[in-house]
Design a protein around this motif. Structure first.
Motif: not given
Lengths: 290, 290
Positions: A4, A6, A9-10, A18-24, A66
């Motif tokens: 996983t 991090i 994201a923007r 939290e909307s600045c990040f994406r956990i994938e 990204g």
């Protein structure tokens, strides 16, 4: 077992949420010849990372949308095809925020000497924050016995150490932090002589109360209104090491710092510094402080 | 023969004009035992006097309403009952703005060595302005051959010398001044490598043109927008001696200086200084520069 990471994201405008990040999920790293796979244990969330989330240049290159966030990470070697690193060893480096990362040829990794202290200290007191506090408080601040040293962001990784170093040099150390828990930490765990909650107090009133003989060294972590207040309460010949102006990091406009003419009338020296200029001193620092 | 002096008639708000002063006849000074009477020839009208016209403390005490303006004066001894001073000698001191002044016991007067140069140099190049330029440009600025040194208020008593000292140290020297006459003076008489009229140019554009390799030393005489522009064009490791922020002296509000976080990213050192801390170096300075 899945890996996983991090990502950014923007780009944040103002404060980060939290909307600045994406956990994938991401691929399990493959260990090629000479490579090292590190499993992250502790990662350091540092104020300077805010600048790297912006477009445009700072003193460190910016993150791409990204792309993974990168910061100082302490981890354990999970796999190694590199003679310099053995499986199970603790290491630190600037790594992706990911459970497991491959480090090509182990470049940039540093083995942690387990006899110096807990491994997490490699990214705190025995690492960059510690050296930052040391260079700022001691080399630039030059506290003398009896001096008053004021540290903003005193509960932070750097501030708490800057105060402790100055106190060991014989200075009276005053800190400010946001909220009663941080103030209690600074007083009880870090041994500052005085501390106050800058969110609950008028700065001038608090500095008048806690620095009755004025400020000889101001270790600046925040800039802005705090720096202005420190100028007003500074003594003649004061030294202001500038470590990073947190108040500016999330700001969308720059209100400016008022009262700089006090630097002339009080003969104040303000010096900005960045720890990457001083990294060569890290081993000597670790040997001295450990 | 009547004596005349200049008094502070009212405190200026913002800019100073003639209504702030009153010229009036005053008694011919009487020369008591050990006293010296000085006839003023040159008097120095310095930016720092603006601060002394305000209410409240500056680094020098304020003038009272109805009291004489005092500044550095070169004059000639008209009468002396003091063995240290002979009639006809040139002297300088902090004296009232008056045609003739009595100096009790000659205290604070300094005899001018006529072999060093014209007597007026005692309050210009061989006096405080010269020493100010020397300390700021050389001790704090530390110019190296090939450095770019930018001096604001470059046609002023201090600025013109700061630039010349830095140039002799091998630096490329750029000055700004207000108006084409001052720019011509800086270029032709003071030998700066480049100069521009800050009133006629966009500061960023002018600095980009004249400091294409950035600024290594900024000798600040004015603060404000000029200091902000110098921060933007500074190189990593730049030194900013702060001599006095003229732009603030007549200001009725303080807009603040923006972009101070550049001091961190560029590791800039800004140091305020006042020449009274360095007066003991004046004889050595005179011997060196004369």
């Amino acid at each position: 077992m899945t890996n996983t990471r991090i990502l950014l994201a923007r780009r944040p405008v103002g404060w980060v949420d939290e909307s600045c990040f994406r956990i994938e999920p991401c691929p399990e790293p493959a260990c090629g010849p000479e490579d090292v796979v590190v499993e992250a244990i502790w990662l350091s969330l540092d104020p300077y990372l805010r600048g790297r989330m912006n477009e445009g240049p700072s003193y460190a290159p910016g993150f791409a949308i990204g792309a993974p966030i990168v910061s100082r990470v302490v981890g354990r070697v999970r796999a190694s095809r590199n003679a310099r690193f053995a499986e199970g060893e603790f290491v630190w480096g600037f790594l992706d925020w990911a459970l497991r990362t491959v480090v090509p040829r182990g470049e940039g990794l540093t083995r942690i000497d387990p006899t110096l202290g807990r491994p997490s200290l490699a990214i705190s007191a025995l690492g960059m924050p510690g050296l930052t506090a040391w260079i700022g408080a001691m080399a630039l601040g030059r506290p003398r016995p009896g001096d008053t040293v004021y540290v903003s962001s005193a509960a932070g990784a750097v501030g708490q150490l800057a105060g402790q170093f100055a106190r060991r040099a014989g200075a009276r150390v005053v800190g400010s932090a946001g909220g009663p828990d941080k103030v209690a930490f600074v007083l009880e765990r870090c041994g500052f002589d005085a501390a106050f909650d800058y969110k609950a107090r008028d700065l001038d009133e608090a500095l008048r109360e806690h620095c009755p003989r004025g400020i000889d060294v101001y270790f600046d972590n925040v800039g802005g209104a705090t720096l202005e207040a420190a100028l007003r309460h500074a003594n003649v010949g004061a030294r202001f090491p500038l470590c990073g102006m947190i108040s500016a990091y999330n700001a969308t406009s720059d209100p400016g710092v008022k009262g700089l003419q006090l630097m002339v009338s009080k003969r104040i020296a303000m010096t900005g510094f960045i720890i990457y200029d001083h990294v060569h001193q890290l081993p000597a620092y670790q040997a001295r402080v450990a």
